[in-house]
Design a protein around this motif. Structure first.
Motif, PDB file in Angstrom:
ATOM      1  N   ALA A 161      40.432 -16.603  38.148  1.00 22.83           N
ATOM      2  CA  ALA A 161      40.752 -17.608  37.133  1.00 22.83           C
ATOM      3  C   ALA A 161      39.605 -17.761  36.136  1.00 22.83           C
ATOM      4  CB  ALA A 161      41.053 -18.942  37.811  1.00 22.83           C
ATOM      5  N   ALA A 192      34.854 -18.992  39.452  1.00 22.08           N
ATOM      6  CA  ALA A 192      36.133 -18.883  38.745  1.00 22.08           C
ATOM      7  C   ALA A 192      36.612 -17.432  38.705  1.00 22.08           C
ATOM      8  CB  ALA A 192      35.998 -19.446  37.326  1.00 22.08           C
ATOM      9  N   ARG A 193      35.698 -16.517  38.398  1.00 23.96           N
ATOM     10  CA  ARG A 193      36.070 -15.092  38.366  1.00 23.96           C
ATOM     11  C   ARG A 193      36.476 -14.599  39.748  1.00 23.96           C
ATOM     12  NH1 ARG A 193      31.705 -14.993  34.904  1.00 23.96           N
ATOM     13  NH2 ARG A 193      30.320 -14.155  36.496  1.00 23.96           N
ATOM     14  N   ALA A 243      42.807 -28.671  39.411  1.00 26.36           N
ATOM     15  CA  ALA A 243      43.796 -28.636  38.336  1.00 26.36           C
ATOM     16  C   ALA A 243      45.033 -29.418  38.753  1.00 26.36           C
ATOM     17  CB  ALA A 243      44.170 -27.198  38.000  1.00 26.36           C
ATOM     18  N   ASP A 286      39.449 -16.689  33.215  1.00 25.58           N
ATOM     19  CA  ASP A 286      39.894 -16.750  31.817  1.00 25.58           C
ATOM     20  C   ASP A 286      40.354 -18.137  31.383  1.00 25.58           C
ATOM     21  OD1 ASP A 286      42.068 -16.679  33.523  1.00 25.58           O
ATOM     22  OD2 ASP A 286      43.318 -15.495  32.167  1.00 25.58           O
ATOM     23  N   ARG A 287      40.348 -19.102  32.287  1.00 28.63           N
ATOM     24  CA  ARG A 287      40.769 -20.452  31.907  1.00 28.63           C
ATOM     25  C   ARG A 287      39.572 -21.391  31.875  1.00 28.63           C
ATOM     26  NH1 ARG A 287      41.052 -24.484  35.691  1.00 28.63           N
ATOM     27  NH2 ARG A 287      41.131 -23.913  37.881  1.00 28.63           N
ATOM     28  N   GLU A 288      39.730 -22.492  31.168  1.00 30.98           N
ATOM     29  CA  GLU A 288      38.670 -23.488  31.108  1.00 30.98           C
ATOM     30  C   GLU A 288      38.687 -24.323  32.379  1.00 30.98           C
ATOM     31  OE1 GLU A 288      37.657 -27.347  28.400  1.00 30.98           O
ATOM     32  OE2 GLU A 288      38.302 -25.531  27.362  1.00 30.98           O
ATOM     33  N   TRP A 289      37.511 -24.572  32.927  1.00 30.02           N
ATOM     34  CA  TRP A 289      37.379 -25.359  34.152  1.00 30.02           C
ATOM     35  C   TRP A 289      36.727 -26.693  33.819  1.00 30.02           C
ATOM     36  CZ3 TRP A 289      37.520 -23.593  39.581  1.00 30.02           C
ATOM     37  CH2 TRP A 289      38.235 -22.403  39.719  1.00 30.02           C
ATOM     38  N   GLU A 290      37.405 -27.759  34.159  1.00 27.74           N
ATOM     39  CA  GLU A 290      36.813 -29.080  33.995  1.00 27.74           C
ATOM     40  C   GLU A 290      35.976 -29.380  35.231  1.00 27.74           C
ATOM     41  OE1 GLU A 290      39.155 -32.368  32.463  1.00 27.74           O
ATOM     42  OE2 GLU A 290      40.811 -30.942  32.201  1.00 27.74           O
TER      43      GLU A 290
END
Length: 131
Positions: free
Chosen positions: A70, A65-66, A35, A72-76
């Motif tokens: 994180a 991610a969990r 990010a 709850d956010r979108e991951w590129e």
């Protein structure tokens, strides 16, 4: 076999290193982008080695991610062949680099270290010639 099956077989003592590396090189992996870093792949340094994170599918990336708090956010992410990660990206890293696959999966993770047979010879930490 798919990469996840090869990882399971290897961890269970039934796998062959050559098959595992071959499946890793053929697998399309998801490499999350850091990010705020333009095009940079997410990684971590452990033991003097930069480990590029890669995942076999979106579910494995979501578990990561969990685990990082994180989810709850979108991951590129970048979809990339394992071979491309080690043959093209690893040589661009300053210092030793390998790939850590499915790191949030306690029994399904695997690291592909910067050694001969995995990364390009010039990037391998175990080569015997003078650098």
């Amino acid at each position: 076999m798919e990469l996840t099956e090869e990882i399971a077989a290897y961890r269970d003592g039934r796998g062959e290193p050559g098959r595992l590396v071959g499946e890793f090189r053929r697998a399309v992996l998801l490499a999350p982008l850091e990010a705020g870093v333009d095009g940079g792949l997410m990684s971590a340094v452990q033991g003097g080695v930069r480990w590029l994170y890669a995942f076999t599918d979106e579910a494995a990336l979501a578990r990561f991610a969990r685990a990082r708090g994180a989810g709850d956010r979108e991951w590129e992410y970048l979809s990339i062949l394992g071979a491309r990660l080690v043959d093209a990206i690893v040589p661009m890293v300053d210092g030793p680099a390998g790939v850590a696959v499915n790191v949030a999966d306690e029994n399904g993770s695997m690291v592909f270290p910067p050694v001969l047979g995995i990364v390009p010879d010039a990037c391998a930490v175990d080569r015997t010639d003078a650098a």
